[in-house]
Scaffold this motif. Structure first.
Motif, PDB file in Angstrom:
ATOM      1  N   VAL A 176       0.871  -1.181   0.000  1.00  0.00           N
ATOM      2  CA  VAL A 176       0.000   0.000   0.000  1.00  0.00           C
ATOM      3  C   VAL A 176       0.905   1.227   0.000  1.00  0.00           C
ATOM      4  O   VAL A 176       1.707   1.415   0.927  1.00  0.00           O
ATOM      5  CB  VAL A 176      -0.937   0.016   1.220  1.00  0.00           C
ATOM      6  N   VAL A 177       0.800   2.036  -1.041  1.00  0.00           N
ATOM      7  CA  VAL A 177       1.640   3.220  -1.201  1.00  0.00           C
ATOM      8  C   VAL A 177       0.868   4.448  -0.727  1.00  0.00           C
ATOM      9  O   VAL A 177      -0.243   4.713  -1.197  1.00  0.00           O
ATOM     10  CB  VAL A 177       2.085   3.385  -2.661  1.00  0.00           C
ATOM     11  N   LEU A 178       1.462   5.168   0.200  1.00  0.00           N
ATOM     12  CA  LEU A 178       0.839   6.329   0.829  1.00  0.00           C
ATOM     13  C   LEU A 178       1.646   7.574   0.464  1.00  0.00           C
ATOM     14  O   LEU A 178       2.874   7.554   0.498  1.00  0.00           O
ATOM     15  CB  LEU A 178       0.817   6.112   2.339  1.00  0.00           C
ATOM     16  N   ASP A 179       0.976   8.648   0.128  1.00  0.00           N
ATOM     17  CA  ASP A 179       1.608   9.881  -0.349  1.00  0.00           C
ATOM     18  C   ASP A 179       1.704  10.881   0.800  1.00  0.00           C
ATOM     19  O   ASP A 179       0.703  11.391   1.283  1.00  0.00           O
ATOM     20  CB  ASP A 179       0.753  10.453  -1.495  1.00  0.00           C
ATOM     21  N   THR A 180       2.950  11.173   1.238  1.00  0.00           N
ATOM     22  CA  THR A 180       3.151  12.150   2.314  1.00  0.00           C
ATOM     23  C   THR A 180       3.669  13.485   1.799  1.00  0.00           C
ATOM     24  O   THR A 180       3.922  14.399   2.594  1.00  0.00           O
ATOM     25  CB  THR A 180       4.150  11.614   3.358  1.00  0.00           C
ATOM     26  N   ALA A 181       3.858  13.622   0.495  1.00  0.00           N
ATOM     27  CA  ALA A 181       4.434  14.850  -0.058  1.00  0.00           C
ATOM     28  C   ALA A 181       3.464  16.017   0.093  1.00  0.00           C
ATOM     29  O   ALA A 181       2.254  15.873  -0.089  1.00  0.00           O
ATOM     30  CB  ALA A 181       4.797  14.640  -1.523  1.00  0.00           C
ATOM     31  N   GLU A 182       4.006  17.173   0.393  1.00  0.00           N
ATOM     32  CA  GLU A 182       3.245  18.407   0.509  1.00  0.00           C
ATOM     33  C   GLU A 182       3.861  19.414  -0.454  1.00  0.00           C
ATOM     34  O   GLU A 182       5.042  19.784  -0.309  1.00  0.00           O
ATOM     35  CB  GLU A 182       3.297  18.934   1.941  1.00  0.00           C
ATOM     36  N   ALA A 183       3.103  19.821  -1.451  1.00  0.00           N
ATOM     37  CA  ALA A 183       3.622  20.655  -2.529  1.00  0.00           C
ATOM     38  C   ALA A 183       4.352  21.885  -1.993  1.00  0.00           C
ATOM     39  O   ALA A 183       3.830  22.618  -1.156  1.00  0.00           O
ATOM     40  CB  ALA A 183       2.483  21.081  -3.455  1.00  0.00           C
ATOM     41  N   GLY A 184       5.587  22.052  -2.491  1.00  0.00           N
ATOM     42  CA  GLY A 184       6.367  23.227  -2.131  1.00  0.00           C
ATOM     43  C   GLY A 184       7.033  23.171  -0.774  1.00  0.00           C
ATOM     44  O   GLY A 184       7.678  24.143  -0.362  1.00  0.00           O
ATOM     45  N   GLN A 185       6.917  22.034  -0.077  1.00  0.00           N
ATOM     46  CA  GLN A 185       7.479  21.913   1.265  1.00  0.00           C
ATOM     47  C   GLN A 185       8.402  20.698   1.358  1.00  0.00           C
ATOM     48  O   GLN A 185       8.149  19.673   0.725  1.00  0.00           O
ATOM     49  CB  GLN A 185       6.371  21.770   2.310  1.00  0.00           C
ATOM     50  N   PRO A 186       9.465  20.796   2.157  1.00  0.00           N
ATOM     51  CA  PRO A 186      10.316  19.625   2.351  1.00  0.00           C
ATOM     52  C   PRO A 186       9.747  18.633   3.351  1.00  0.00           C
ATOM     53  O   PRO A 186      10.114  17.463   3.349  1.00  0.00           O
ATOM     54  CB  PRO A 186      11.629  20.226   2.869  1.00  0.00           C
ATOM     55  N   TRP A 187       8.882  19.103   4.245  1.00  0.00           N
ATOM     56  CA  TRP A 187       8.305  18.228   5.262  1.00  0.00           C
ATOM     57  C   TRP A 187       7.077  17.506   4.717  1.00  0.00           C
ATOM     58  O   TRP A 187       6.525  17.876   3.699  1.00  0.00           O
ATOM     59  CB  TRP A 187       7.959  19.008   6.529  1.00  0.00           C
ATOM     60  N   GLY A 188       6.660  16.475   5.438  1.00  0.00           N
ATOM     61  CA  GLY A 188       5.558  15.643   4.973  1.00  0.00           C
ATOM     62  C   GLY A 188       4.293  15.848   5.782  1.00  0.00           C
ATOM     63  O   GLY A 188       4.316  16.336   6.922  1.00  0.00           O
ATOM     64  N   ARG A 189       3.182  15.417   5.168  1.00  0.00           N
ATOM     65  CA  ARG A 189       1.876  15.586   5.807  1.00  0.00           C
ATOM     66  C   ARG A 189       0.961  14.450   5.391  1.00  0.00           C
ATOM     67  O   ARG A 189       0.976  14.011   4.241  1.00  0.00           O
ATOM     68  CB  ARG A 189       1.279  16.925   5.380  1.00  0.00           C
ATOM     69  N   LEU A 190       0.163  13.984   6.325  1.00  0.00           N
ATOM     70  CA  LEU A 190      -0.935  13.075   6.032  1.00  0.00           C
ATOM     71  C   LEU A 190      -2.220  13.761   6.465  1.00  0.00           C
ATOM     72  O   LEU A 190      -2.533  13.833   7.656  1.00  0.00           O
ATOM     73  CB  LEU A 190      -0.751  11.739   6.763  1.00  0.00           C
ATOM     74  N   CYS A 191      -2.941  14.295   5.492  1.00  0.00           N
ATOM     75  CA  CYS A 191      -4.184  15.002   5.775  1.00  0.00           C
ATOM     76  C   CYS A 191      -5.304  13.989   6.010  1.00  0.00           C
ATOM     77  O   CYS A 191      -5.158  12.792   5.741  1.00  0.00           O
ATOM     78  CB  CYS A 191      -4.531  15.916   4.602  1.00  0.00           C
ATOM     79  N   PRO A 192      -6.457  14.426   6.497  1.00  0.00           N
ATOM     80  CA  PRO A 192      -7.560  13.500   6.738  1.00  0.00           C
ATOM     81  C   PRO A 192      -7.986  12.727   5.501  1.00  0.00           C
ATOM     82  O   PRO A 192      -8.380  11.557   5.619  1.00  0.00           O
ATOM     83  CB  PRO A 192      -8.677  14.420   7.244  1.00  0.00           C
ATOM     84  N   ARG A 193      -7.912  13.329   4.305  1.00  0.00           N
ATOM     85  CA  ARG A 193      -8.309  12.606   3.085  1.00  0.00           C
ATOM     86  C   ARG A 193      -7.379  11.434   2.822  1.00  0.00           C
ATOM     87  O   ARG A 193      -7.825  10.341   2.459  1.00  0.00           O
ATOM     88  CB  ARG A 193      -8.312  13.544   1.870  1.00  0.00           C
ATOM     89  N   ARG A 194      -6.095  11.656   3.005  1.00  0.00           N
ATOM     90  CA  ARG A 194      -5.141  10.571   2.760  1.00  0.00           C
ATOM     91  C   ARG A 194      -5.283   9.463   3.799  1.00  0.00           C
ATOM     92  O   ARG A 194      -5.211   8.273   3.459  1.00  0.00           O
ATOM     93  CB  ARG A 194      -3.715  11.139   2.740  1.00  0.00           C
TER      94      ARG A 194
END
Length: 285
Positions: free
Chosen positions: A134-152
């Motif tokens: 299962v591949v999960l996307d933590t990338a946040e456009a324009g930022q070096p840090w990662g994020r998992l929003c509620p949609r993801r």
């Protein structure tokens, strides 16, 4: 006994052909050596997962170079993960331009489509014995840090609920833990760690979380689930535990991970050095 092998390459940082990262690091040579390591194994892996930062600046020429460098792995399913150095749209296009119907099908596979939100999230079987990636996307456009929003996170929860009978490896780029390397922890998974832990706790079929970003062989856990972070085949992040250290890269030995699964609860991860070494030699000679 059925054996499923999943190779993990991470943090390739490929630049356009003929260039070097920071004018010094030959990331293409690192990837060539890693590919040669994989193709040199007596048993080919069932798949290769690439856990982010496949290029350094996300430009078309770098993705074109990446495609050329991966040609020797033709015939092995290659599954990409978006990193903070990647361009999500170009990364998707790179995998969909050639013979990649499997990824196209995976991206369209759930009617609510993670692709519809613009995220590079999908799930695929690895081998034939019941292991699922299962591949999960933590990338946040324009930022070096990662994020998992509620949609993801909601997508992850739905996906795991649909595959309760499979053993699962979840792959993402940003590690969901603090490593002690402060300069990297500041650009780690800033948002969504608690939500990820809650989702994983509700789905005991998840056997491992695998990630990259740290350019080091690091092991931790999130709740009951082990987390494995793979090194880079090119350069590593210097191991500096002083919270005031500015950070930097170091040409420590390159490497990759090989995950060997033989059934539920039977997942073993090997750190594999990248390069040519004397041997193997029979014992006692």
């Amino acid at each position: 006994m059925s054996v499923t092998l999943l190779a993990q390459l991470s943090d390739l940082h490929i630049v356009p052909a003929g260039e070097r990262l920071d004018g010094r690091i030959d990331t293409a040579a690192g990837l060539r050596a890693a590919v040669a390591t994989v193709t040199g194994w007596p048993q080919a892996p069932d798949a290769v997962v690439l856990t982010g930062d496949l290029t350094d600046a996300g430009e078309p020429a770098a993705y074109a170079h990446l495609r050329q460098l991966l040609v020797p792995l033709a015939g092995i399913p290659l599954w990409p993960v978006a990193g903070n150095h990647d361009d999500r749209s170009l990364l998707r296009a790179t995998w969909l331009t050639d013979a990649a119907p499997a990824l196209a099908a995976a991206l369209a596979g759930d009617g609510e489509g993670a692709a519809a939100d613009g995220f590079l999230q999908y799930t695929v079987p690895v081998g034939t014995a019941g292991l699922r990636l299962v591949v999960l996307d933590t990338a946040e456009a324009g930022q070096p840090w990662g994020r998992l929003c509620p949609r993801r996170l909601a997508w992850l929860d739905r996906t795991l609920a649909r595959h309760r009978d499979a053993s699962v490896i979840v792959a993402l780029h940003h590690p969901p833990f603090d490593s002690g390397i402060a300069v990297m922890d500041r650009i780690g998974l800033r948002e969504g760690r608690e939500g990820l832990a809650e989702v994983l706790a509700a789905h005991p079929q998840v056997e491992r979380v695998i990630c990259g970003h740290l350019h080091r062989n690091v092991h931790a856990s999130i709740g009951r689930v082990p987390v494995s972070c793979a090194p880079s085949p090119a350069h590593q992040i210097a191991l500096q535990m002083d919270p005031q250290a500015p950070g930097g890269w170091i040409l420590e030995p390159p490497g990759l991970h090989l995950h060997r699964w033989t059934g539920p609860g039977q997942l073993v991860t090997h750190l594999v050095p990248v390069g040519r070494f004397d041997g193997p030699h029979p014992f006692g000679r």
